[in-house]
Design a protein around this motif. Structure first.
Motif, mmCIF file in Angstrom:
data_model
loop_
_atom_site.group_PDB
_atom_site.id
_atom_site.type_symbol
_atom_site.label_atom_id
_atom_site.label_comp_id
_atom_site.label_asym_id
_atom_site.label_seq_id
_atom_site.Cartn_x
_atom_site.Cartn_y
_atom_site.Cartn_z
ATOM 1 N N LEU A 98 0.829 -1.205 0.000
ATOM 2 C CA LEU A 98 0.000 0.000 0.000
ATOM 3 C C LEU A 98 0.863 1.255 0.000
ATOM 4 C CD1 LEU A 98 -2.762 -1.153 2.500
ATOM 5 C CD2 LEU A 98 -3.149 -0.512 0.111
ATOM 6 N N HIS A 99 1.918 1.258 0.807
ATOM 7 C CA HIS A 99 2.834 2.399 0.838
ATOM 8 C C HIS A 99 3.474 2.604 -0.526
ATOM 9 C CE1 HIS A 99 3.508 2.390 5.505
ATOM 10 N NE2 HIS A 99 2.304 2.812 5.138
ATOM 11 N N GLU A 100 3.881 1.490 -1.177
ATOM 12 C CA GLU A 100 4.512 1.587 -2.498
ATOM 13 C C GLU A 100 3.536 2.143 -3.535
ATOM 14 O OE1 GLU A 100 5.830 -2.386 -3.175
ATOM 15 O OE2 GLU A 100 7.684 -2.143 -2.030
ATOM 16 N N ALA A 101 2.238 1.901 -3.303
ATOM 17 C CA ALA A 101 1.210 2.428 -4.217
ATOM 18 C C ALA A 101 0.819 3.854 -3.855
ATOM 19 C CB ALA A 101 -0.020 1.527 -4.185
ATOM 20 N N GLY A 102 1.473 4.419 -2.817
ATOM 21 C CA GLY A 102 1.198 5.804 -2.431
ATOM 22 C C GLY A 102 0.082 5.960 -1.420
ATOM 23 N N VAL A 103 -0.389 4.855 -0.835
ATOM 24 C CA VAL A 103 -1.477 4.909 0.152
ATOM 25 C C VAL A 103 -0.874 4.788 1.544
ATOM 26 C CG1 VAL A 103 -3.613 3.840 0.950
ATOM 27 C CG2 VAL A 103 -3.062 3.849 -1.485
ATOM 28 N N THR A 104 -0.995 5.852 2.332
ATOM 29 C CA THR A 104 -0.375 5.855 3.666
ATOM 30 C C THR A 104 -1.332 6.248 4.792
ATOM 31 O OG1 THR A 104 0.351 8.145 3.347
ATOM 32 C CG2 THR A 104 1.894 6.410 2.689
ATOM 33 N N THR A 105 -2.534 6.735 4.456
ATOM 34 C CA THR A 105 -3.434 7.223 5.509
ATOM 35 C C THR A 105 -4.831 6.622 5.372
ATOM 36 O OG1 THR A 105 -4.223 9.136 4.240
ATOM 37 C CG2 THR A 105 -2.201 9.424 5.531
ATOM 38 N N PHE A 106 -5.554 6.619 6.482
ATOM 39 C CA PHE A 106 -6.944 6.146 6.480
ATOM 40 C C PHE A 106 -7.822 7.071 5.629
ATOM 41 C CE2 PHE A 106 -5.778 4.560 10.925
ATOM 42 C CZ PHE A 106 -5.452 3.294 10.462
ATOM 43 N N ALA A 107 -7.477 8.361 5.605
ATOM 44 C CA ALA A 107 -8.281 9.321 4.844
ATOM 45 C C ALA A 107 -8.282 8.982 3.356
ATOM 46 C CB ALA A 107 -7.742 10.730 5.063
ATOM 47 N N GLN A 108 -7.134 8.535 2.852
ATOM 48 C CA GLN A 108 -7.052 8.153 1.443
ATOM 49 C C GLN A 108 -7.980 6.973 1.148
ATOM 50 O OE1 GLN A 108 -2.563 8.062 1.717
ATOM 51 N NE2 GLN A 108 -2.770 8.591 -0.446
ATOM 52 N N ILE A 109 -7.954 5.980 2.015
ATOM 53 C CA ILE A 109 -8.776 4.781 1.814
ATOM 54 C C ILE A 109 -10.250 5.122 1.950
ATOM 55 C CG2 ILE A 109 -9.303 2.489 2.735
ATOM 56 C CD1 ILE A 109 -6.350 2.301 3.560
ATOM 57 N N ALA A 110 -10.584 5.976 2.912
ATOM 58 C CA ALA A 110 -11.987 6.351 3.125
ATOM 59 C C ALA A 110 -12.573 7.069 1.919
ATOM 60 C CB ALA A 110 -12.095 7.236 4.368
ATOM 61 N N ALA A 111 -11.717 7.706 1.136
ATOM 62 C CA ALA A 111 -12.187 8.480 -0.019
ATOM 63 C C ALA A 111 -12.207 7.664 -1.314
ATOM 64 C CB ALA A 111 -11.297 9.710 -0.211
ATOM 65 N N TRP A 112 -11.844 6.380 -1.251
ATOM 66 C CA TRP A 112 -11.803 5.556 -2.465
ATOM 67 C C TRP A 112 -13.177 5.440 -3.107
ATOM 68 C CZ3 TRP A 112 -8.358 0.845 -0.707
ATOM 69 C CH2 TRP A 112 -7.006 1.217 -0.803
ATOM 70 N N THR A 113 -13.214 5.556 -4.429
ATOM 71 C CA THR A 113 -14.421 5.303 -5.210
ATOM 72 C C THR A 113 -14.383 3.863 -5.706
ATOM 73 O OG1 THR A 113 -13.370 5.984 -7.285
ATOM 74 C CG2 THR A 113 -14.441 7.705 -5.965
ATOM 75 N N GLU A 114 -15.439 3.428 -6.392
ATOM 76 C CA GLU A 114 -15.457 2.075 -6.956
ATOM 77 C C GLU A 114 -14.305 1.885 -7.932
ATOM 78 O OE1 GLU A 114 -19.137 0.780 -8.577
ATOM 79 O OE2 GLU A 114 -20.327 1.387 -6.843
ATOM 80 N N ALA A 115 -14.018 2.914 -8.728
ATOM 81 C CA ALA A 115 -12.913 2.824 -9.683
ATOM 82 C C ALA A 115 -11.575 2.698 -8.963
ATOM 83 C CB ALA A 115 -12.904 4.064 -10.589
ATOM 84 N N ASP A 116 -11.413 3.437 -7.856
ATOM 85 C CA ASP A 116 -10.176 3.354 -7.069
ATOM 86 C C ASP A 116 -10.003 1.952 -6.492
ATOM 87 O OD1 ASP A 116 -9.606 6.061 -7.486
ATOM 88 O OD2 ASP A 116 -10.779 6.663 -5.746
ATOM 89 N N ILE A 117 -11.096 1.381 -6.005
ATOM 90 C CA ILE A 117 -11.047 0.037 -5.416
ATOM 91 C C ILE A 117 -10.660 -0.981 -6.469
ATOM 92 C CG2 ILE A 117 -12.454 -1.795 -4.390
ATOM 93 C CD1 ILE A 117 -14.057 0.416 -2.958
ATOM 94 N N ALA A 118 -11.249 -0.884 -7.662
ATOM 95 C CA ALA A 118 -10.929 -1.821 -8.740
ATOM 96 C C ALA A 118 -9.461 -1.709 -9.142
ATOM 97 C CB ALA A 118 -11.831 -1.551 -9.939
ATOM 98 N N GLU A 119 -8.952 -0.475 -9.214
ATOM 99 C CA GLU A 119 -7.546 -0.261 -9.577
ATOM 100 C C GLU A 119 -6.612 -0.821 -8.511
ATOM 101 O OE1 GLU A 119 -4.426 3.426 -10.500
ATOM 102 O OE2 GLU A 119 -6.564 3.827 -10.194
ATOM 103 N N MET A 120 -6.956 -0.600 -7.234
ATOM 104 C CA MET A 120 -6.106 -1.079 -6.155
ATOM 105 C C MET A 120 -6.153 -2.600 -6.055
ATOM 106 S SD MET A 120 -3.901 0.216 -4.179
ATOM 107 C CE MET A 120 -4.372 1.910 -4.481
ATOM 108 N N ASP A 121 -7.309 -3.199 -6.356
ATOM 109 C CA ASP A 121 -7.404 -4.660 -6.390
ATOM 110 C C ASP A 121 -6.379 -5.245 -7.349
ATOM 111 O OD1 ASP A 121 -9.310 -5.310 -4.511
ATOM 112 O OD2 ASP A 121 -10.998 -5.171 -5.880
ATOM 113 N N GLU A 122 -6.240 -4.603 -8.527
ATOM 114 C CA GLU A 122 -5.289 -5.077 -9.529
ATOM 115 C C GLU A 122 -3.855 -4.917 -9.032
ATOM 116 O OE1 GLU A 122 -5.813 -6.570 -12.367
ATOM 117 O OE2 GLU A 122 -7.995 -6.455 -12.321
ATOM 118 N N LYS A 123 -3.557 -3.765 -8.417
ATOM 119 C CA LYS A 123 -2.198 -3.503 -7.949
ATOM 120 C C LYS A 123 -1.783 -4.467 -6.840
ATOM 121 C CE LYS A 123 -1.909 1.444 -9.044
ATOM 122 N NZ LYS A 123 -1.724 2.809 -8.482
ATOM 123 N N LEU A 124 -2.715 -4.787 -5.948
ATOM 124 C CA LEU A 124 -2.393 -5.626 -4.799
ATOM 125 C C LEU A 124 -2.513 -7.109 -5.105
ATOM 126 C CD1 LEU A 124 -4.238 -3.637 -1.981
ATOM 127 C CD2 LEU A 124 -1.840 -3.485 -2.654
#
Length: 207
Positions: free
Chosen positions: A160-186
């Motif tokens: 998650l850190h390597e993908a630039g995600v470091t805070t709860f605020a970032q995750i709380a603001a994820w949209t469906e598109a963000d979730i789909a993109e992060m699913d692929e990255k992880l």
């Protein structure tokens, strides 16, 4: 003659003239590509690689970039009553026609090697990529403990850190598109919704 080749993490048994769909390649329609990971050659004499057959290759012509059949996934969040979602996904594929199977001399053909679309992106980073490690390190100083989220351990937190995600605020603001993109990255498809990371992050921010 037939060959067993490997691409996109899958194995295919092919003969000259065969048409097949493989994981998306970085090539345009009409281009010729060469697969160099050959596990076996068959015909009058069978040759088994150890693990690859030295000098062997499969050449193919790209017919088109297509999408696979829609796959429906149903996600039900654990410990979240009446919280569920159904969504579809169509895998990006490359349609090929096998033109030739080479038993030797693969390195002297001059045909470009078949490379996955994701591999090209990784091999050719943006000019500012060199500055990213320092930026990530700076961001990590004010980072939240993402391991607080259900299903997140040290290894996943690092990703998650390597993908630039470091805070709860970032995750709380994820949209469906963000979730789909992060699913692929992880490479953990469905985990974000299954574990309810967005809702957990919102709860943690409100405390």
């Amino acid at each position: 003659m037939f060959a067993v080749m490997k691409t996109g993490g899958k194995q295919y048994k092919v003969q000259s003239g065969d048409t097949l769909r493989v994981e998306k390649l970085a090539a345009d329609a009409g281009e010729k590509v060469q697969f160099n990971e050959i596990l076996m050659l068959g015909g009058n004499t069978v040759v088994v690689g150890a693990p690859l057959v030295d000098g062997a290759a499969v050449q193919a012509e790209v017919i088109d970039q297509v999408k696979g059949d829609k796959v429906i996934t149903f996600v039900k969040r654990r410990r979240k009553h009446s919280s569920k979602r159904t969504r579809g996904h169509r895998q990006q594929l490359t349609l090929l026609r096998v033109t030739e199977i080479l038993a030797e001399g693969a390195g002297a053909t001059g045909v470009k090697a078949a490379v996955g679309a994701g591999s090209v992106a990784a091999a050719a980073p943006a000019p500012e990529a060199a500055a990213k490690p320092a930026a990530k390190a700076a961001a990590a100083e004010g980072a939240d403990d993402l391991k607080t989220l259900s299903g997140v351990g040290p290894a996943l937190e690092k990703k998650l850190h390597e993908a630039g995600v470091t805070t709860f605020a970032q995750i709380a603001a994820w949209t469906e598109a963000d979730i789909a993109e992060m699913d692929e990255k992880l490479s953990f498809k469905g985990r974000i919704e299954r574990e309810g990371w967005v809702d957990q992050a919102k709860d943690l921010i409100s405390k």
